[in-house]
Design a protein around this motif. Structure first.
Motif, mmCIF file in Angstrom:
data_model
loop_
_atom_site.group_PDB
_atom_site.id
_atom_site.type_symbol
_atom_site.label_atom_id
_atom_site.label_comp_id
_atom_site.label_asym_id
_atom_site.label_seq_id
_atom_site.Cartn_x
_atom_site.Cartn_y
_atom_site.Cartn_z
ATOM 1 N N ILE A 145 0.761 -1.236 0.054
ATOM 2 C CA ILE A 145 -0.019 -0.051 -0.001
ATOM 3 C C ILE A 145 0.785 1.260 0.063
ATOM 4 C CG2 ILE A 145 -1.837 1.249 1.335
ATOM 5 C CD1 ILE A 145 -2.614 -1.535 0.223
ATOM 6 N N GLN A 146 2.203 1.268 0.577
ATOM 7 C CA GLN A 146 3.005 2.206 0.666
ATOM 8 C C GLN A 146 3.562 2.625 -0.664
ATOM 9 O OE1 GLN A 146 7.336 1.843 2.209
ATOM 10 N NE2 GLN A 146 6.597 2.981 3.825
ATOM 11 N N ALA A 147 3.567 1.590 -1.431
ATOM 12 C CA ALA A 147 3.868 1.887 -2.937
ATOM 13 C C ALA A 147 2.929 2.694 -3.441
ATOM 14 C CB ALA A 147 4.480 0.705 -3.561
ATOM 15 N N GLN A 148 1.813 2.242 -3.252
ATOM 16 C CA GLN A 148 0.705 2.789 -4.072
ATOM 17 C C GLN A 148 0.771 4.484 -3.634
ATOM 18 O OE1 GLN A 148 -2.922 0.736 -2.856
ATOM 19 N NE2 GLN A 148 -2.193 -1.039 -3.790
ATOM 20 N N ASN A 177 3.483 6.276 -5.302
ATOM 21 C CA ASN A 177 3.163 6.726 -6.553
ATOM 22 C C ASN A 177 2.234 7.734 -6.848
ATOM 23 O OD1 ASN A 177 5.190 5.048 -7.493
ATOM 24 N ND2 ASN A 177 3.603 3.354 -8.027
#
Lengths: 331, 307, 264
Positions: free
Chosen positions: C186-189, C192
């Protein structure tokens, strides 16, 4: 081959809900841990990594029930009576938690906390126990252990307290350490020290360790083998030194792509769409299928088996094809 | 029909069986009070000496009192005065107490300190004593009793409201609202107060019960509601009936008082109280589990952390 | 889209300027003589361990704490003193917004995403029609935008918090450990998403984090903080690849990366 220290086979945990139903939190977990081995359990919320540890120590919530088998040095943990269980928790396993402050009585001195188990259940004399406690505190890198024994938990930092917790585990001389996110609440520089202490103690004393974390790279640094969990199941298990090169499960690949690197900025992180789910939220097929860019209709209908692949085990029906496709794009 | 069943199920889930029962009982009492002229079989003040201390019969369902007034009708009309007093007490206390509580919780520091000490001071005074003193100064009647009790009840309500509001105050969402430029009034009323409504309502229900009991006691002593107005407290004080052995005429209003207070207390606790921490209630297994605490508490073996 | 959401680019200059910033809490000196800039449309990361004073800096910038000394200017306007009056508060809100760490407590539990965003739009007299675009922009579905926070996951809640902050059309957004509590995927989402928003709107970020990798991913410049003092600041690439200070190096080396070994 030596007999395993810990062996889980088909471990499943269900929790009864208020409306009389049941929710599966852990489904068919198989794991073996050799004496002296360090194994990482990595996953996100709902993956079941902490539940696995709770099941191993039989510290499950009241509404939960475990089926399958947990064997510790051959003994059936789920079948232990109260006395056996106490002995097992006392001398068999030691736990290190994420938040040491929540697991230590704030009104008692560190020394009293450390010697309690020795004095009460081992019959060690108080003076002797205090001497041992001081020695172990020194071993985990605490200066002036005599002074620390007289202090209260609120007088020391979080990193220090986590060392005290590790010392308390070491005093009991267990054969297995279960560490559940032991460094997540700590600063990185302190994390490094604490992890180093855990690792050194484990090696020196030949203890087994299950290291639970959300940080894949940390697990790879600390453990020999790493199991990646998703929605209550193990989806990939392989040796730490080959995981970066050989990761085959789409979820493992996704985790590796999701984490930003401190070495270079990624043009764009390869985020996994959707959110992590728990076992009871997943359908009949592969739990990861709804988030998986490789999923086909078949993935959603039948659960994939955990199968050997490229030196590890992977739970993915399409692992061969995915691997071949990746090799092609690489070449 | 289906819809009704759905509402019933939800109510049961939210309040529990005891809470739902209490709510049902209170609804009946309130309805009877509001619709008294329609539902009462007779005029509560119409006496007929021939019926003095009549037993239950077709003419008087619950019998009649010493001067032949219909007991059921007096109980029904009595609900009006008996509920009006506490309603005024709780209303006035909330009106004064909530702003003070919000003020204290918002500013903290010395503002909070001063308000909290004043609350403590008032809290230390027994409400009944204050009411008796007021009546001694201004003469008996409902108004002085209500005014005195209203003041006495402010801390009872405001202390709980302050604590709940304080909890909200330190939440980051309140900071976020402040950063958005919203004023104190808007944040406290539209956000904080709204989020603590269950606490306020629950505590108000409990206060209502106590106020009812206090006013009934005062009326019993002849200091609040005055005979011949029908009021449960006044009716309990009918010593003539008691002396002559007509216990029912005195017990019936007493039982109503006890039941109403009980129902209010149960309902209040149900509305404001946290339900027992059921596992999986929020669908977040890892957070809800409390096992390690248990283990450290009663099964200390290896170490505090391990157990 | 950026025109609609309205986080216009500043014409040159600095979005945030702090000079000689100090904060005392009784005997504790939490922030000591701090100078830093966030260029318009830029992205500064403030990195530090617990007790470094990084959160105190954020709270001073948004007006939740009053500096003991020094000046803060946002989009060229001084805000070293508390705002006087509703108009001034509103103006400051439209200059600078913040997203907090804990997605579980940073939203009003009784307000849906849409209600929260609309309340902010109304407050700043912006068209309510923007609510839909903001909700879309942060990637919430229609259903999620109408749900109460308790029915949303951590990542979804953090999207709500971002949408609520953007609803004021700020020139600068402070991200106070805004992705630290999220699951890795989720952190990556969210990272981004934050990169996209900056590219689209030209908003400036001040990212406060203990996580060097997150800072590297999102920031152009970085400031390393220790016990309230600057250890080192400069371009992200320079500071992280070639640290001039031992402390920076120690921080850098403590991050587990492939090939990192225990002890070392």
């Amino acid at each position: 081959m030596t007999a395993p220290l810990l062996e889980l086979s088909g471990l499943t945990v269900d929790v009864a809900t208020d409306d009389g139903g049941a929710r599966t939190l852990l489904e068919g977990v198989d794991l073996t841990l050799a004496p002296g081995e360090a194994l990482g359990l990595v996953g996100e919320s709902g993956s079941g990594k902490s539940m696995t540890m709770r099941a191993v120590t039989r510290l499950l919530p009241r509404a939960a029930s475990a089926t399958g088998a947990i064997r510790f040095e051959g003994a059936d943990v789920l079948g232990m009576n109260a006395g056996e269980l106490r002995r097992y928790r006392d001398r068999g396993v030691g736990l290190v938690f994420q938040d040491p402050r929540a697991h230590i009585n704030p009104t008692r001195r560190i020394g009293a906390f450390l010697v309690e188990a020795l004095v009460r259940s081992r019959g060690v004399g108080r003076r002797e126990a205090l001497a041992r406690a001081a020695a172990v505190l020194a071993e985990v890198g605490i200066d002036d252990p005599q002074r620390r024994l007289g202090q209260y938990p609120h007088e020391v930092s979080g990193g220090m307290l986590q060392r005290v917790m590790i010392a308390s585990v070491l005093l009991a001389e267990p054969r297995l350490i279960l560490a559940d996110e032991p460094t997540t609440a700590l600063d990185v520089t302190i994390q490094r020290e604490v992890v180093a202490i855990l690792d050194r103690m484990r090696r020196e004393r030949g203890m087994g360790m299950v290291f639970i974390t959300h940080d894949l790279d940390l697990a790879l640094a600390v453990c020999g083998r790493v199991a990646v969990m998703y929605a209550g199941r193990i989806v990939e298990l392989r040796s730490a030194d080959t995981l970066h090169e050989r990761a085959a499960h789409p979820y493992t690949l996704g985790l590796l792509g999701s984490r930003p690197s401190v070495d270079a900025r990624a043009e764009r992180l390869t985020a996994i769409p959707g959110r992590p789910v728990s076992a009871f939220e997943s359908g009949p097929g592969c739990a990861f299928a709804p988030r998986c860019s490789f999923a086909t209709a078949g993935c959603e209908s039948a659960p994939p088996p955990l199968a050997d692949f490229d030196g590890g085990v992977v739970r993915c029906a399409r692992v061969q094809e995915i691997h071949a496709a990746r090799m092609e794009t690489k070449a | 029909m289906n819809r009704m069943k759905f509402t019933w199920t939800r109510l049961n889930k939210a309040l529990g069986r005891s809470g739902t029962l209490s709510l049902a009982f209170l609804t009946v009492v309130v309805l009877a009070a509001v619709l008294a002229p329609l539902v009462a079989p007779a005029d509560p003040n119409q006496s007929s000496l021939l019926d003095a201390y009549a037993g239950p019969s077709g003419a008087h369902l619950l019998g009649a009192d010493g001067i032949g007034r219909d007991l059921l009708s007096r109980l029904i009309f009595g609900a009006r005065t008996s509920l009006l007093g506490p309603a005024l007490v709780v209303g006035v206390s909330l009106l004064l107490g909530i702003p003070l509580a919000l003020l204290a919780s918002w500013y903290g520091g010395w503002v909070d300190g001063v308000i909290a000490r004043v609350f403590d001071l008032v809290y230390a005074l027994p409400g009944l004593l204050l009411a008796v003193l007021t009546v001694a100064l201004f003469g008996p009647g409902l108004t002085p009793a209500v005014v005195a009790l209203s003041i006495a009840y402010i801390p009872f309500l405001a202390r709980i409201v302050r604590a709940a509001a304080r909890q909200q105050r330190v939440s980051p969402y309140v900071d976020a609202l402040a950063v958005q430029g919203f004023g104190v009034l808007r944040i406290t009323v539209r956000h904080i107060l709204r989020n603590i409504v269950p606490v306020v309502v629950g505590q108000a229900a409990i206060a209502f019960g106590y106020a009812l009991l206090d006013l009934a006691s005062l009326s019993y002593l002849g200091l609040a509601v005055q005979a011949p107005t029908s009021d449960w407290g006044v009716m309990v004080s009918d010593s003539d009936a008691l002396l002559k052995g007509y216990w029912f005429q005195v017990t019936a209003p007493g039982v109503l008082i006890v039941l109403t207070v009980l129902a209010l207390t149960v309902l209040g606790a149900r509305i404001s109280g946290e339900k027992p921490p059921g596992y999986l209630r929020r669908g977040r297994p890892a957070r809800a589990a409390s096992a390690p605490v248990d283990a450290a508490g009663n099964d200390r073996t290896t170490v505090g952390a391990a157990a | 889209m950026n025109a609609v959401v309205g986080c216009g680019v500043l014409e040159g200059g600095n979005a945030v300027e702090a000079r000689g910033l100090n904060k005392h809490f009784k005997a504790h000196h939490a922030v000591v003589d701090l100078d830093f800039d966030v260029p318009a449309g830029g992205s500064l990361g403030i990195v530090g361990e617990s007790g470094s004073g990084k959160t105190t800096i954020a709270r001073m910038l948004v007006g939740l704490e009053r500096p003991s000394g020094g000046t803060i200017a946002v989009t060229g306007r001084d805000r070293s003193r508390p705002a006087r009056g509703a108009k001034e508060r509103g103006r400051r809100a439209r200059e600078l917004q913040i997203v907090f760490q804990d997605p579980y407590t940073s939203l009003d539990p009784s307000q849906s995403a849409r209600a929260a965003v609309e309340e902010v739009l109304r407050h700043h007299r912006r068209p309510l029609a923007l609510a839909q675009e903001l909700v879309d922009q942060v990637g919430l579905t229609e259903r999620q935008s109408r749900a109460r926070p308790r029915d949303l996951s951590g990542g979804q809640r953090q999207r709500v918090a971002i949408a609520r902050a953007l609803a004021a059309a700020p020139k600068v957004l402070i991200l106070d450990e805004a992705v630290s509590a999220l699951d890795v995927s989720i952190q990556a989402q969210v990272l981004n998403l934050l990169a996209d928003i900056r590219a689209e709107t030209g908003i400036a970020y001040l990212l406060i984090s203990h996580d060097l990798a997150v800072v590297r991913q999102l920031c152009d410049t970085v400031l390393v903080l220790r016990r309230g003092r600057v250890v080192e600041q400069g371009e992200c690439d320079r500071v992280l690849d070639d640290p001039a200070e031992d402390y920076t190096r120690a921080l850098r080396e403590a991050v587990p990366v492939p090939g990192w070994t225990v002890g070392g």
